[in-house]
Design an enzyme around this catalytic site. Structure first.
Site, short mmCIF file in Angstrom:
data_model
loop_
_atom_site.label_atom_id
_atom_site.label_comp_id
_atom_site.label_asym_id
_atom_site.label_seq_id
_atom_site.Cartn_x
_atom_site.Cartn_y
_atom_site.Cartn_z
N VAL A 147 11.49 3.58 -10.73
CA VAL A 147 10.96 4.89 -11.15
C VAL A 147 11.59 5.95 -10.25
O VAL A 147 11.66 5.78 -9.03
CB VAL A 147 9.42 4.93 -11.03
CG1 VAL A 147 8.89 6.30 -11.45
CG2 VAL A 147 8.80 3.84 -11.90
N SER B 242 9.85 6.06 -3.25
CA SER B 242 9.66 5.17 -2.10
C SER B 242 8.59 5.78 -1.21
O SER B 242 8.51 7.01 -1.10
CB SER B 242 10.98 5.07 -1.32
OG SER B 242 10.72 4.57 -0.02
N GLY C 42 9.61 -4.44 -8.50
CA GLY C 42 10.49 -3.34 -8.90
C GLY C 42 11.96 -3.67 -8.66
O GLY C 42 12.30 -4.35 -7.69
N GLU C 43 12.82 -3.13 -9.54
CA GLU C 43 14.27 -3.34 -9.37
C GLU C 43 14.83 -2.51 -8.22
O GLU C 43 15.96 -2.71 -7.82
CB GLU C 43 14.99 -2.96 -10.67
CG GLU C 43 14.78 -4.00 -11.76
CD GLU C 43 15.63 -3.73 -12.99
OE1 GLU C 43 16.08 -2.59 -13.18
OE2 GLU C 43 15.82 -4.69 -13.77
N ASP D 90 14.03 -2.72 -5.18
CA ASP D 90 14.31 -3.74 -4.15
C ASP D 90 14.95 -4.93 -4.86
O ASP D 90 14.33 -5.99 -5.00
CB ASP D 90 13.01 -4.13 -3.45
CG ASP D 90 12.40 -2.96 -2.71
OD1 ASP D 90 13.05 -2.44 -1.79
OD2 ASP D 90 11.29 -2.54 -3.07
N GLY E 173 0.81 -1.21 0.00
CA GLY E 173 0.00 0.00 0.00
C GLY E 173 0.85 1.26 0.00
O GLY E 173 2.04 1.22 -0.31
N HIS F 28 4.85 2.00 -7.79
CA HIS F 28 3.89 0.88 -7.78
C HIS F 28 3.03 0.90 -9.04
O HIS F 28 2.74 -0.14 -9.62
CB HIS F 28 2.94 0.99 -6.58
CG HIS F 28 3.61 0.90 -5.25
ND1 HIS F 28 3.75 1.99 -4.41
CD2 HIS F 28 4.17 -0.14 -4.60
CE1 HIS F 28 4.36 1.62 -3.31
NE2 HIS F 28 4.63 0.33 -3.38
N GLN G 88 15.32 -8.26 -2.98
CA GLN G 88 14.00 -8.90 -2.88
C GLN G 88 13.62 -9.56 -4.20
O GLN G 88 13.12 -10.70 -4.22
CB GLN G 88 12.98 -7.82 -2.51
CG GLN G 88 11.53 -8.22 -2.69
CD GLN G 88 10.57 -7.18 -2.16
OE1 GLN G 88 10.47 -7.01 -0.96
NE2 GLN G 88 9.86 -6.48 -3.02
O1 PAF Z 1 8.06 -4.66 -1.77
C1 PAF Z 1 7.06 -4.74 -1.02
O2 PAF Z 1 6.21 -3.84 -0.96
C2 PAF Z 1 6.92 -5.94 -0.10
O3 PAF Z 1 8.16 -6.39 0.35
C3 PAF Z 1 6.12 -7.09 -0.73
C4 PAF Z 1 6.82 -7.65 -1.95
C5 PAF Z 1 4.73 -6.61 -1.11
C6 PAF Z 1 5.96 -8.22 0.28
O4 PAF Z 1 5.30 -7.81 1.43
#
Ligand code: PAF
Length: 295
Positions: free
Chosen positions: A188, A197, A159-160, A162, A43, A49, A165
């Site tokens: 972005v 962010s 997204g790159e 993170d 969110g 996003h 992740q």
């Molecule tokens: O990048 C995020 O917003 C979070 O780490 C994710 C991938 C939604 C997992 O909670």
């Protein structure tokens, strides 16, 4: 709550909170031969996003966005309680962008009493944000695995920004044979280079004015490394001084690592990225850039 009751509507977009209802919806799409994409989020949506949503819309007939502030990936209770939340504002943005379903489950739907399973991708997690935020990467891996299984999406967009992740999510999908294609989407940035962010909103105006030094320094370091094929240590030392002289109060890390397995590199002799995490006041900012292969 019955399945029928678990269905609010938001300008043509359904808001679903229970897994059973989500599965019923996705099964219908699958029967109709429609490709389903998912954009997992916590969110507080910004243009970064929305670029994931746009990529999903381009590729998939149906798009699910998820909003779940995952308690298992926060290692500080104050960070979890202070995390920005605006479900109504987010729902407006997602509906306007053509999302079909917003899946926004309550915590007990994702982690029912007695929940104990943990997904861990240790080698990719034991560095960078995984070291400075203990438990964070396992929390991410666990919830993303659940979101893949709950949504049954064929494509998932990350997204790159993170980057660690992203690699962890790709690896867990491969290792666990989850039938999902993980699609990376470029970071972005604001006009001055600062990576978007949700945490940028917490910066004071003067911190916000100084924060673009992060991207400026990373791109200058990448150019130095590519031009001179030089030892990373000198360039990393230079970058550290630049950042600490220009408003970054503390660095959690500034490192050169391989772009596929995150091994630390003494020089960029294979595809590599520079990774940084630094603090301005109480706000932790991260970024990364690719290093072009040297001469
Ligand atoms: O990048 C995020 O917003 C979070 O780490 C994710 C991938 C939604 C997992 O909670």
């Amino acid at each position: 709550m019955t399945l029928a009751q678990d269905r609010e509507s938001y300008g043509g977009m359904a808001v679903v909170r229970r897994v059973a209802n989500l599965r019923q919806q996705v099964a219908g799409w699958r029967r109709a031969g429609e490709r389903v994409g998912v954009v997992p989020t916590m969110g507080a949506l910004h243009a970064g996003h929305m670029s994931l949503v746009e990529a999903a819309r381009r590729d998939c007939a149906r798009v699910i966005a998820t909003i779940f502030v995952n308690p298992k990936q926060f290692n500080r209770p104050d960070d979890l309680t202070g995390y920005p939340r605006d479900e109504a504002g987010d729902a407006d943005k997602l509906a306007a962008a053509g999302v079909d379903v917003l899946f926004a489950p309550p915590v007990e739907e994702v982690y029912p009493p007695g929940f104990q399973t943990r997904v861990s991708v240790p080698e990719l997690s034991n560095c960078l944000c995984g070291l400075t935020r203990p438990g964070h990467m396992d929390g991410v891996a666990t919830v993303v695995t659940k979101l893949f299984l709950m949504t049954g999406a064929e494509r998932a967009y990350f997204g790159e920004k993170d980057f660690q992740q992203l690699l962890i999510v790709k690896r867990l999908a491969r290792d666990l044979d989850v039938p999902v294609e993980v699609v990376p989407v470029e970071t972005v940035r604001d006009g001055d280079g600062l990576a978007l962010s949700s945490r940028n909103a917490l910066l004071t105006p003067s911190q916000r004015a100084e924060a673009p030094v992060i991207y400026r320094t990373l791109t200058a370091m990448a150019a130095k490394l590519a031009a001179a094929d030089s030892d990373a240590a000198a360039v990393l030392g230079w970058g550290r001084s630049e950042l600490l002289a220009a408003g970054i109060e503390k660095l959690d890390y500034l490192e050169l690592r391989a772009a596929d397995d995150l091994q630390e590199l003494p020089r960029p002799d294979r595809p590599a990225r520079l990774f940084v995490a630094g603090w301005m006041g109480g706000v932790r900012l991260i970024d990364n850039v690719a290093v072009p292969l040297g001469r």
